[in-house]
Scaffold this motif. Structure first.
Motif, PDB file in Angstrom:
ATOM      1  N   PRO A 108       0.821  -1.214   0.000  1.00 50.20           N
ATOM      2  CA  PRO A 108       0.000   0.000   0.000  1.00 50.20           C
ATOM      3  C   PRO A 108       0.860   1.271   0.000  1.00 50.20           C
ATOM      4  CG  PRO A 108      -0.474  -1.454   1.882  1.00 50.20           C
ATOM      5  CD  PRO A 108       0.820  -1.877   1.308  1.00 50.20           C
ATOM      6  N   HIS A 110       0.991   5.589  -0.058  1.00 52.54           N
ATOM      7  CA  HIS A 110       0.377   6.904   0.142  1.00 52.54           C
ATOM      8  C   HIS A 110       1.257   7.927  -0.565  1.00 52.54           C
ATOM      9  CE1 HIS A 110      -1.598  10.248   2.321  1.00 52.54           C
ATOM     10  NE2 HIS A 110      -0.375  10.763   2.403  1.00 52.54           N
ATOM     11  N   ALA A 144      -3.817   7.797   5.550  1.00 51.30           N
ATOM     12  CA  ALA A 144      -3.482   6.508   4.927  1.00 51.30           C
ATOM     13  C   ALA A 144      -4.138   5.349   5.666  1.00 51.30           C
ATOM     14  CB  ALA A 144      -1.964   6.331   4.897  1.00 51.30           C
ATOM     15  N   ALA A 148      -6.680   2.664   4.132  1.00 53.34           N
ATOM     16  CA  ALA A 148      -6.344   1.239   4.181  1.00 53.34           C
ATOM     17  C   ALA A 148      -7.453   0.433   4.852  1.00 53.34           C
ATOM     18  CB  ALA A 148      -5.025   1.046   4.923  1.00 53.34           C
ATOM     19  N   LEU A 159       2.489   0.575   5.597  1.00 51.75           N
ATOM     20  CA  LEU A 159       2.042   1.587   4.656  1.00 51.75           C
ATOM     21  C   LEU A 159       3.256   2.395   4.228  1.00 51.75           C
ATOM     22  CD1 LEU A 159      -1.195   2.832   6.493  1.00 51.75           C
ATOM     23  CD2 LEU A 159      -0.962   0.973   4.822  1.00 51.75           C
ATOM     24  N   ALA A 279       0.831  -5.542   3.175  1.00 56.92           N
ATOM     25  CA  ALA A 279      -0.489  -5.406   3.803  1.00 56.92           C
ATOM     26  C   ALA A 279      -0.944  -6.718   4.436  1.00 56.92           C
ATOM     27  CB  ALA A 279      -1.510  -4.939   2.783  1.00 56.92           C
TER      28      ALA A 279
END
Length: 439
Positions: A108, A110, A144, A148, A159, A279
């Motif tokens: 993931p 950001h 974020a 998520a 993240l 993740a």
């Protein structure tokens, strides 16, 4: 990652300052650089080692299925950030669940505020004030995490904050970037998530490495570098010593945007090599009989609740425990409770069931000289190696042993070795730390 990506989320500086004001009275995770990750009951970390790719827009599920013919089994997804630019029509909780069920891991990303002395001129920028930059990093972490969670990702996930190229000679800009990343890291840890950062190897990552042991900045858990040299090695990085981010904490984007085709489907991608946290998601399974969920992975742990036959349970990871039926595997649920795998329709009835990860709780080593890994929970056990300062201790359980620095707690790592908890940035410095189970 320098390819253009259209803004999907807006930035509100007033909101950032409001968040910072609230957090000023919140508990501080721990002193820099190794801040404590406060994992909630249902958390676990997930790790991936292998090739990955990232694309500007998350590909359709049909593409992911077609790409089972590829060497990749992980992909980066842009979940939030004011400077995220590509539309994400596929990126939903349903898509995340479906891709995860196909045994893919997700990285993931950001893409928020960018350095004031770098990136694109049109990008929203990090403040040149170190104090404000730290507050902006805190707000970015909150944003974020919210994104998520909406996609079904769970605490314990890593993240990654995408920080593009910036000047290495502008001291004010450099300090603001480091402050922003520190705020990002501390807030993620406070919320029970792992902190990752993406930077160009020579135009950002070296500066982060230079403050690796600084008491002025919280240290991220994982570093993802960009260097388009076609070399996928996770060692020998110029300016970043191999002893930094050394234990399953590294990723490298070694080839920039290009087309690849698998299963008849072409996608424009960046190519990555990963050995890093990614993740965590929950996988739905059904119970095969009435079963009691317990507070720990053992038949003697307190009963928490019960499930009828054919009930859906959401499993986040698996761990070892007393044998029940044909298996010593226990399933940890997203509630934090455990059930014997014997009563759950996971693929294996006797052993581990991919894609479920093993239950682990990574915390940074907080010892300038590193920590000795031993064959058991005590200083008399054979030394089996050394984990360097700042490395992640991938803790699976805790056990009483020789007293070291005011605690008898020892942490069992996922490689079977033990380290004294005195040298690990777990929440408690003297006793057991939830949600880590007892060995």
């Amino acid at each position: 990652m320098v390819r253009s990506r259209t803004a999907v989320l807006t930035w509100a500086s007033a909101a950032a300052l409001a968040v910072a004001t609230v957090l000023a009275t919140a508990p501080v995770a721990a002193a820099e650089p190794a801040t404590t990750a406060a994992y909630p009951a249902g958390a676990t970390a997930t790790r991936y080692s292998g090739l990955a790719f990232d694309a500007c827009t998350a590909p359709p599920l049909t593409t992911i299925r077609a790409w089972t013919a590829s060497p990749y089994r992980a992909l980066g997804v842009y979940l939030s950030g004011v400077n995220r630019t590509c539309a994400q029509p596929q990126l939903t909780a349903s898509w995340v669940a479906s891709v995860s069920a196909l045994k893919w891991r997700l990285l993931p990303v950001h893409k928020g505020l960018q350095p004031s002395c770098g990136a694109r001129a049109s990008d929203a920028k990090i403040s040149t004030s170190a104090t404000t930059a730290r507050s902006q990093g805190t707000a970015a972490a909150t944003q974020a995490v919210t994104a998520a969670k909406a996609l079904g990702m769970l605490p314990g996930s890593a993240l990654y904050n995408d920080i593009e190229n910036y000047s290495q000679t502008n001291a004010t800009c450099r300090t603001s970037v480091l402050s922003y990343v520190s705020g990002w890291t501390k807030e993620l840890h406070r919320l029970g998530w792992l902190s990752g950062v993406y930077m160009n190897l020579s135009l950002g990552a070296k500066q982060l490495a230079d403050v690796y042991t600084s008491t002025g900045y919280a240290r991220p858990d994982a570093l993802w570098v960009a260097r388009y040299d076609g070399v996928d090695s996770l060692k020998g990085w110029a300016g970043v010593a191999d002893g930094k981010w050394a234990v399953h904490q590294r990723a490298k984007q070694f080839r920039g945007g290009h087309d690849e085709t698998y299963g008849g489907v072409r996608v424009n991608i960046d190519t990555d090599r990963l050995d890093t946290p990614v993740a965590t998601v929950a996988y739905p399974y059904r119970t095969t009989a009435a079963v009691t969920a317990r507070s720990g992975p053992t038949t003697t742990a307190a009963a928490v609740t019960s499930y009828a036959r054919d009930a859906t349970v959401r499993v986040v990871c698996q761990t070892s425990g007393p044998k029940v039926g044909t298996s010593t595997v226990w399933d940890k649920l997203n509630t934090g409770a455990y059930v014997a795998d014997h009563y759950v329709d996971t693929p294996s009835t006797t052993s581990w069931s991919p894609p479920l990860p093993r239950c682990t709780y990574p915390y940074q080593i907080a010892s300038a000289t590193g920590v000795t890994e031993r064959g058991g929970p005590g200083t008399s056990y054979t030394a089996l190696g050394t984990a360097p300062n700042g490395a992640l201790a991938w803790v699976t359980c805790q056990k009483s042993g020789t007293a070291v620095g005011g605690t008898k707690v020892w942490d069992r790592l996922d490689n079977g070795h033990y380290v004294s908890d005195h040298y690990v940035s777990t929440p408690s410095g003297t006793t057991y730390s939830k949600p880590v189970p007892r060995c």
